[in-house]
Design a protein around this motif. Structure first.
Motif, PDB file in Angstrom:
ATOM      1  N   UNK A 145       0.819  -1.210   0.000  1.00 45.53           N
ATOM      2  CA  UNK A 145       0.000   0.000   0.000  1.00 45.53           C
ATOM      3  C   UNK A 145       0.855   1.262   0.000  1.00 45.53           C
ATOM      4  N   UNK A 146       2.095   1.155   0.428  1.00 44.60           N
ATOM      5  CA  UNK A 146       3.036   2.270   0.334  1.00 44.60           C
ATOM      6  C   UNK A 146       3.662   2.379  -1.058  1.00 44.60           C
ATOM      7  N   UNK A 147       3.410   1.397  -1.908  1.00 47.30           N
ATOM      8  CA  UNK A 147       4.044   1.369  -3.225  1.00 47.30           C
ATOM      9  C   UNK A 147       5.390   0.683  -3.198  1.00 47.30           C
ATOM     10  N   UNK A 148       5.658  -0.101  -2.146  1.00 48.92           N
ATOM     11  CA  UNK A 148       6.933  -0.817  -2.002  1.00 48.92           C
ATOM     12  C   UNK A 148       6.705  -2.285  -2.324  1.00 48.92           C
ATOM     13  N   UNK A 149       7.306  -2.766  -3.393  1.00 47.44           N
ATOM     14  CA  UNK A 149       7.178  -4.165  -3.770  1.00 47.44           C
ATOM     15  C   UNK A 149       8.511  -4.891  -3.752  1.00 47.44           C
ATOM     16  N   UNK A 150       9.617  -4.159  -3.816  1.00 51.51           N
ATOM     17  CA  UNK A 150      10.941  -4.769  -3.844  1.00 51.51           C
ATOM     18  C   UNK A 150      11.866  -4.012  -2.898  1.00 51.51           C
ATOM     19  N   UNK A 151      13.000  -4.624  -2.608  1.00 49.96           N
ATOM     20  CA  UNK A 151      14.019  -3.967  -1.789  1.00 49.96           C
ATOM     21  C   UNK A 151      14.476  -2.675  -2.450  1.00 49.96           C
ATOM     22  N   UNK A 152      14.576  -2.668  -3.766  1.00 51.76           N
ATOM     23  CA  UNK A 152      15.057  -1.479  -4.478  1.00 51.76           C
ATOM     24  C   UNK A 152      14.113  -0.291  -4.314  1.00 51.76           C
ATOM     25  N   UNK A 153      12.820  -0.549  -4.156  1.00 49.52           N
ATOM     26  CA  UNK A 153      11.882   0.555  -3.920  1.00 49.52           C
ATOM     27  C   UNK A 153      12.225   1.293  -2.631  1.00 49.52           C
ATOM     28  N   UNK A 154      12.521   0.539  -1.580  1.00 43.58           N
ATOM     29  CA  UNK A 154      12.878   1.154  -0.303  1.00 43.58           C
ATOM     30  C   UNK A 154      14.235   1.831  -0.380  1.00 43.58           C
TER      31      UNK A 154
END
Length: 498
Positions: A297-306
């Motif tokens: 829901x934050x738009x984080x699907x992968x480690x790279x997003x964070x």
């Protein structure tokens, strides 16, 4: 009286089109295609009844490392189903075209079992195009992998002599249209608007400097994610902990770093969020569990997003759900939830799922848990907002869950100050009532269920020891509960839309 047969006649152009179509078919039949004799007929047979695409979807779901892969596989299969239904109910009946004559096709190319349906349009081409388009709408990467196979399947239908080129083109166009039609009914995640969240100030931590990441080593895919975190953030300190030691590890990490990182499922992230809010440090969430609802829901699907959000210092403020009294053993401290709090059949479902998941996998365990939870269950009785009633389920979401398809899906606003309250009233048919509530979506009322917005919910008259669930964790209540929110209590790193 003479019949018009010149260029202005529709029959003239139809005849010209058919001539060109047959000429193109003959050109394919007469041409030698190096290596194709060993590949295309087999590929054509493998796509019978969609078996090739079902296998591809299963492989994508199993091998893919993110929810995007699973969504792409599901959308591909759903698009194929829409295309197949359209072909079989409308397409084949509208134009009853005979199959090509096989005399022009070399015997070694011909299929052992010839199709008996009409030729126009090509069902194989429609299924291939629908699956590939559906996959690409969710994941461009997987779409690039699937597209060449889809093109090869479509071409194989002309190569083996079972379709004219125009049959394949029409089928492919119908398949693409089916995928986009489905997207109009069930939007892709990329179509959904960006969640409305107030921006927050957070330090930019290039290469993870001054970041301490706590990893739940027994959570979902956390072990693999931890290796990716170390590679992407070489200056961050990464600590792997057993579930029993998580609270202590998180408390120490929050005191040592400028930001707290966490890698695990929703239960682990829940614990980290409470610690981060208490210590006033921003939280960096790395998805490493089975579902990862809050991260997605934050738009984080992968480690790279964070990692991208950490490097840029991009963060938002989000609400933190709260229930009082908290779980037993917390010395009177409140409990918190990022996603949802629930009573009724759901806590039993969670408990059964957690028991079976390590043995048979998450999704099969979920199906088994749902069947077990509904079999022989009785509704709980409680006084909700001053009225005593039997309940099969009370769901309290941290923010309003938007409808994506038949059930609650993504939250567009994680700082709306509201609770999404859904109640399934007691009765003799829990399965039907729960299904009706799922299809009704938010903000609805009926004799079976209700869905409303609230800022707080009070429950009294509970039987002591009534199980409840919060972010996938199960605890037991006293005789009453008060559920509310702490608006914008948590700062979380979140990638901004590109």
């Amino acid at each position: 009286m003479s019949t018009q047969s010149g260029p202005s006649s529709p029959g003239y152009w139809r005849a010209r089109f058919l001539q060109r179509d047959v000429a193109a078919f003959r050109g394919v039949a007469e041409r030698h295609w190096p290596g194709a004799d060993a590949v295309l007929p087999r590929l054509s047979r493998s796509a019978n009844h969609g078996l090739l695409w079902f296998g591809a979807a299963a492989g994508m779901a199993a091998l893919g490392s993110s929810a995007r892969s699973r969504r792409a596989a599901l959308r591909g299969v759903a698009s194929l189903a829409v295309a197949s239904a359209t072909i079989n109910t409308v397409g084949k009946q509208a134009v009853r075209r005979e199959r090509p004559i096989l005399d022009m096709v070399p015997v070694m190319r011909q299929l052992k079992r010839q199709p008996f349906t009409t030729s126009f349009p090509s069902g194989h081409a429609a299924s291939a195009a629908a699956f590939a388009t559906g996959v690409a709408l969710e994941s461009k990467g997987w779409g690039a992998v699937v597209a060449p196979v889809a093109v090869a399947v479509a071409a194989s239908r002309v190569y083996t002599g079972v379709h004219y080129p125009s049959d394949v083109v029409a089928g492919a166009a119908l398949g693409v249209g089916a995928a986009f039609a489905l997207r109009g009914v069930v939007p892709t995640r990329g179509q959904l608007p960006a969640p409305g969240r107030p921006p927050a100030e957070a330090p930019a931590l290039a290469a993870g400097k001054d970041l301490v990441v706590v990893v739940n080593r027994e959570s979902g895919s956390a072990t693999n994610a931890a290796a990716l975190i170390r590679d992407a953030l070489p200056l961050a300190e990464t600590v792997e902990c057993a579930p029993a030691d998580l609270q202590g590890c998180l408390e120490e990490a929050a005191r040592e770093g400028r930001a707290l990182g966490v890698c695990g499922g929703d239960g682990t992230v829940n614990m980290a969020a409470a610690v981060a809010a208490t210590h006033g440090v921003p939280l960096a969430v790395f998805p490493g569990g089975t579902l990862n609802h809050f991260a997605y829901d934050l738009g984080i699907e992968t480690v790279q997003d964070t990692v991208r959000a950490l490097t840029a210092g991009d963060a938002v403020r989000v609400d933190l759900g709260r229930f009082r009294p908290g779980p037993q053993g917390t010395d009177g401290a409140p409990g918190y939830f990022l996603n949802a709090f629930s009573l009724g059949v759901y806590p039993e479902l969670v408990r059964t799922r957690e028991h079976w998941a390590p043995r048979i996998g998450g999704w099969p365990a979920g199906v088994l848990a749902a069947a077990e939870a509904l079999r022989g269950s009785r509704p709980l009785t409680a006084e909700l907002q001053g009225r005593r009633r039997p309940l099969w389920l009370l769901f309290v979401g941290n923010g309003l869950f938007q409808r994506v398809g038949p059930a609650p899906g993504r939250r567009h606003n994680l700082a709306d100050g509201l609770l999404d309250v859904r109640v399934v009233h007691g009765g003799r048919t829990p399965g039907l009532r729960l299904l009706a509530a799922a299809f009704a979506g938010p903000l609805s009322r009926s004799p079976v269920h209700a869905a409303v917005r609230r800022r707080r919910v009070r429950l009294t008259g509970l039987a002591p020891g009534t199980p409840y669930a919060f972010d996938g964790e199960v605890a037991h209540s006293g005789t009453e509960l008060l559920i509310d929110k702490m608006p914008e209590a948590l700062t979380v790193y979140c990638p901004m839309p590109m």
